[in-house]
Structures are given as C-alpha cells and as structure tokens.
Write a protein that holds these residues in place. Structure first.
Motif, mmCIF file in Angstrom:
data_model
loop_
_atom_site.group_PDB
_atom_site.id
_atom_site.type_symbol
_atom_site.label_atom_id
_atom_site.label_comp_id
_atom_site.label_asym_id
_atom_site.label_seq_id
_atom_site.Cartn_x
_atom_site.Cartn_y
_atom_site.Cartn_z
ATOM 1 N N PHE A 230 -11.065 1.035 0.107
ATOM 2 C CA PHE A 230 -9.818 1.725 0.444
ATOM 3 C C PHE A 230 -8.777 1.315 -0.593
ATOM 4 O O PHE A 230 -8.499 0.128 -0.751
ATOM 5 C CB PHE A 230 -9.418 1.287 1.856
ATOM 6 C CG PHE A 230 -8.004 1.609 2.282
ATOM 7 C CD1 PHE A 230 -7.780 2.622 3.204
ATOM 8 C CD2 PHE A 230 -6.919 0.880 1.826
ATOM 9 C CE1 PHE A 230 -6.485 2.897 3.638
ATOM 10 C CE2 PHE A 230 -5.627 1.151 2.246
ATOM 11 C CZ PHE A 230 -5.413 2.177 3.168
ATOM 12 N N ALA B 176 -12.895 4.572 6.379
ATOM 13 C CA ALA B 176 -11.529 4.759 5.899
ATOM 14 C C ALA B 176 -11.171 6.232 5.927
ATOM 15 O O ALA B 176 -12.056 7.096 5.931
ATOM 16 C CB ALA B 176 -11.381 4.209 4.475
ATOM 17 N N VAL C 278 -14.036 -1.874 3.156
ATOM 18 C CA VAL C 278 -14.048 -1.487 4.564
ATOM 19 C C VAL C 278 -15.374 -0.803 4.917
ATOM 20 O O VAL C 278 -16.169 -0.451 4.041
ATOM 21 C CB VAL C 278 -12.873 -0.525 4.882
ATOM 22 C CG1 VAL C 278 -11.539 -1.238 4.737
ATOM 23 C CG2 VAL C 278 -12.921 0.707 3.970
ATOM 24 N N ILE D 176 -10.612 6.739 -1.799
ATOM 25 C CA ILE D 176 -11.742 6.092 -1.143
ATOM 26 C C ILE D 176 -12.880 6.077 -2.161
ATOM 27 O O ILE D 176 -13.308 7.130 -2.622
ATOM 28 C CB ILE D 176 -12.165 6.830 0.135
ATOM 29 C CG1 ILE D 176 -11.036 6.823 1.157
ATOM 30 C CG2 ILE D 176 -13.413 6.194 0.726
ATOM 31 C CD1 ILE D 176 -11.331 7.636 2.402
#
Length: 206
Positions: free
Chosen positions: A116, A129, A126, A102
């Motif tokens: 991600f 995550a 995103v 991440i």
C-alpha cells in the motif's frame, strides 16, 4: 468515483480496478486500464489524477526495466515498492504526484506480497488494500470475508462481491472493472467485469 483494490491469496495476488476515465461530470472512456504490468511478475494498480497516474506509473515501469537491463536481475517486489515510495517522497516537496498505488508481486522462492503506497509516500506491506470512493465498500467486504491462504476461486468470488457492492452502493458507480493476477507463472490479465444492459428491457445485468 475511482476504485482500485487488491488482496493476497495462496500463491498469488490480485489487483482489480475500475476502467473509467472521467473529468468533472463527463465520462471520456470506460476501458481505461489502471492496472499496469510492471514486469513479468509485478502489477501496479493506481488511482488519482489521470495525468499524474499515467506519468508516474510509466516512470516507475521504465525505471524497473532499466534496473534489470543494467544489472541483469529484476528488482524484488519489496525493492520496487521502496523505490516507488522514494520517488513519491522526493516529489512531495517539489512537484507532488497525486497518485495512490497498490503494488503486487511474486518473487522467486518467496510468497506473493502486496504493498500500500499513498500519495504522501506512506508504505505498508498488507494482505488487502483499497483506494478511491469504492474503498469504503471494498474494505468492509474484505474485512468480513477475507482470510489468509484463500484459493484463487475464493479470491475471485470475493473480488466479484466487492464489485457488486460498489456498483449497487455508489451514487455514480463505475460500470466496468479489470482484474489482474500475479503468481509464479507471471503477471497477466485475468478477466473484465463489464456492465451490460439487457437488449429487451434496457435494464442492467451482470
């Protein structure tokens, strides 16, 4: 029973991770920092095989620094994420790294971002995550309580909810977690969440 998770808030991004170094049924240490500060405004949380995790994250960190040294400007978060994805994809058909990542960062004049990246070189931008066994619980908690534009206080409370749920639901739960944050002021460690036993009763407290 590794777990690393992160989310984006209003002007910042947070990554939290367990700090356990385990092999088979043995716990070697409980203060292993799995969230690396890539540069002044980027964080990388990683889970996976310990050797791959350490070697690959250090490799990415040094190459990000090398790019800035050669060119005089830092990589953007998106560029660092795509570079990381490219290195995983290249290694996938040679000597693959079993590491999930991440990546969080804050670029000048742009909003914070979270990426991600899994061990087969899948890349997605995103809002939240998670990886590891704890992701089953962290993702469900974040799906319920996360919303865009969260304040720092709300985000920290959400992270604490995830940690509490992971500790209470996993059969073998990691005792300690580290939380790091990146915003316009830079990437830094925010806090540790340590699992402490009461001296009188011997029972765990938070």
């Amino acid at each position: 029973m590794e777990c690393v998770f992160g989310l984006v808030g209003d002007g910042f991004a947070i990554i939290a991770s367990d700090t356990s170094a385990v092999h088979s049924i043995l716990v070697h240490k409980s203060n292993e920092d799995k969230v690396m500060i890539l540069d002044s405004h980027k964080l990388m949380g990683a889970s996976g095989e310990p050797g791959d995790r350490v070697q690959f994250t250090e490799y990415i960190q040094k190459n990000v620094a090398l790019y800035q040294f050669r060119n005089g400007i830092p990589l953007t978060t998106a560029a660092a994420a795509n570079f990381t994805r490219g290195e995983l994809a290249t290694a996938l058909r040679k000597n693959p790294y079993f590491v999930n990542i991440i990546l969080a960062g804050h670029d000048k004049d742009t909003e914070p971002s979270l990426y991600f990246i899994d061990y087969i070189a899948t890349l997605h931008k995103v809002d939240k995550a998670a990886f590891g066994y704890g992701s089953y619980f962290a993702l469900s908690i974040m799906d319920r309580h996360y919303h865009r534009g969260m304040s720092l206080e709300d985000a920290i409370n959400l992270v604490d909810k995830c940690i509490t749920e992971i500790r209470s639901r996993l059969v073998v739960a990691p005792p300690n977690f580290v939380i790091k944050i990146v915003d316009k002021n830079g990437a830094r460690e925010y806090a540790w969440r340590e699992f402490i036993k009461d001296a009188a009763t011997g029972l765990p407290t938070t």
